[in-house]
Design an enzyme around this catalytic site. Sequence first.
Site, mmCIF file in Angstrom:
data_model
loop_
_atom_site.group_PDB
_atom_site.id
_atom_site.type_symbol
_atom_site.label_atom_id
_atom_site.label_comp_id
_atom_site.label_asym_id
_atom_site.label_seq_id
_atom_site.Cartn_x
_atom_site.Cartn_y
_atom_site.Cartn_z
ATOM 1 N N VAL A 111 0.846 -1.194 0.000
ATOM 2 C CA VAL A 111 0.000 0.000 0.000
ATOM 3 C C VAL A 111 0.880 1.242 0.000
ATOM 4 O O VAL A 111 1.848 1.337 0.764
ATOM 5 C CB VAL A 111 -0.925 0.002 1.230
ATOM 6 C CG1 VAL A 111 -1.691 1.314 1.331
ATOM 7 C CG2 VAL A 111 -1.888 -1.180 1.160
ATOM 8 N N ASP A 159 -10.668 -12.739 6.956
ATOM 9 C CA ASP A 159 -9.215 -12.585 7.087
ATOM 10 C C ASP A 159 -8.930 -11.571 8.194
ATOM 11 O O ASP A 159 -8.202 -10.598 7.999
ATOM 12 C CB ASP A 159 -8.613 -12.130 5.761
ATOM 13 C CG ASP A 159 -7.110 -12.386 5.691
ATOM 14 O OD1 ASP A 159 -6.608 -13.192 6.496
ATOM 15 O OD2 ASP A 159 -6.444 -11.783 4.832
#
Length: 547
Positions: free
Chosen positions: A137, A287
Site C-alpha cells: 500500500v 481474514d
Amino acid sequence: MTLTEIRRLYRIIKIQLEYGLDELLPEHDLAKLPRRALKLAFWVRRKHNDKDVGQRLRLALQDLGPVWIKFGQMMSTRRDLFPDYIADPLALLQDKVSPFDGQRAKQQIEKSLGGPIEQWFDEFDIEPLASASIAQVHTAKVKETGQEIVLKVIRPDIKPVIQADLKLMYRMARLVAKFMPDARRLKPVEVVEEYERTLLSELDLRCEAANALQLRRNFIDSEDLYVPDVLMDFSSEHLMVSERIYGIQVSDIESLASNGVNMKLLAEKGVTVFFTQVFRDSFFHADMHPGNVFVSWNTPENPLWIGLDCGIVGTLNNEDKRYLAENFLAFFNRDYRRVAQLHVDSGWVPADTNIIDFESAIRTVCEPIFAKPLCEISFGHVLLNLFNTARRFNMEVQPQLVLLQKTLLYVEGLGRQLYPQLDLWETAKPFLEKWMMEQVGPKAVFNAVKDKAPLWAEKLPELPELLYDTLKRGRDLDQNVARYFALYSANKRKQTTGKFLFGIGATLIVCSAVLQLSHSDWRLGLSGGLVIAGLIAWLASWRAYRN
C-alpha cells in the site's frame, strides 16, 4: 509428480533447512526418519544462525511466498498454542512483509491507471505504508478533491508462485486421500479447492473492492464497524484505491490502553460484529488477523472497529446458518444430546451413529470449557479433541465452513489479546437466541409474508386464470389416468392370455414327447397332432405378447 512440482517441493525443503527449521521437529519416533533424511542434504548451508528460531521461521515463511505467509499470520494469533518467541516474530507477517521496489509499484499503478500518476494524484509516497503477502500500500491525495487515499497494488509476478504451491498442495491432498483412507472424511482435496478459490480471488482487486463496498453497506450506520470507502473510478484488477483511515492497530494493546479504549466493550463488540456478519448478513470478513483490524481514535469509551483488506470473505446458505445457530445454542445450553442429534440430522455423521455414545463423547470434550474466562479456554485444544471425536464417529469435514472455522480462530486470538476475561458465551448467546426467534417465531412469519407480498400482489390479477388452468389440467389428468389405466388393464389381460397359451403349448409338446416313447401307430399319430396343436398355441401366445 511433475518436474515443476518436484522443483517447488525441493525449494520448500531447502529453505526449511537453510533456516534451520528442522530443529522444530518433535522428539518422537515418527520424526527419526525425516531427521536422518534431512542430514543427507549436506550441500545445503545454514543461514541466519545468529537469529532465534522464531525470527528464522518468519523469514523462511516470507521467502516461501503468500501461501505460507498466510499460514504464519494465523499462527501469530494463537498465543495459546505457540510461545511468544514464535508468535511475536510471526506477527510481523501481518503487515510488515518485505516490500518490493517502490518505483516498480509506481510503474504498475500507472499501467493500471493508463497514464502518469501525477495526472490524478498528488503527494504520492514512493515508500510503502504497509506491505503484506499479496500486495503493498502507498499513500497519496486525490488531485481534484485533496482527499487522502491509499493505493493497493498487487505484487508483480506473484501468480506463478501461488499456482505452483497450489498444484503441490493438490498433489499432497490426493496422496493423503488415496493412501490414508481414514483421512478421507477430512476431505483434503475439497479443502484445498476452497482455499484456492479464496486465494486466487485476492489476486483480483476488483473482487476485494466489491467485497468492501458490500460490507460497508451492511454496516453503513453501525457504531460497531467501519469499512473505508472505495474509489471505484480508479480501481482495476491490479489496483484498488480507497480512503485513508487513521486508527490504532488492534494488536497494539499499549496504545489502546493509553487512548482510554474500553477494552471489555471493544472485545464484546468484536464478537457481536462477527455474529452479525455471519447470521444477519451471511457475508463475513474471513481474514481478520490484527494487520487488517484497527480501532478508531475517536470515542474510545464507545470504540469503533475498522475493517481493512476484504479480499477474503465467506458466505453461508440458510441451511448452514440454521445448523450453526442451533449447534451454538445447544452448546451454550450444554444440551449435548441436541448437538449429537443435529449432527446426525444434517448428515455430517452416519445415520446409524449411536446417539448416546456420540453425546457422551461431545460432553467429554466440551464440558470442561464452560464457566471459565476466555484466558483459560483454548478453542485450538477443543478443536483437536473434537477432531479425535470425529474420527471415532466418521464425521466429515464441511469445506464450505473452513473459512468460518479460520475466522473463529482469529476472533478468539483477538479476544484473548484485548480482554482475556471476556465471557464469550454470555456475549454470543443473546444474539443467537434473538436470531433464532426471528427465524422460527411470529416475527419470522411476518417477515416472510412481508418479503413475499410484492410477488403475491403481482400474481393476484392472474389468480383466476391460474385457478382455471389448474382445474383444467386436473380434469385432463383424470382423463389421461383413466385412459392409461384402461390400456394397462388391456395389456395385462393380453399378457395373461399369452402366458396361458404358452403354458398350454408347452404342456401339449411335453405330452407329444411322452407318446413318442410308444410304438403304437395311433399314439404316434396323436403325438404329431399334439405337436401341431402346441405350436399353434405358442404362435397365439407370441401374437398376444406382441400386441
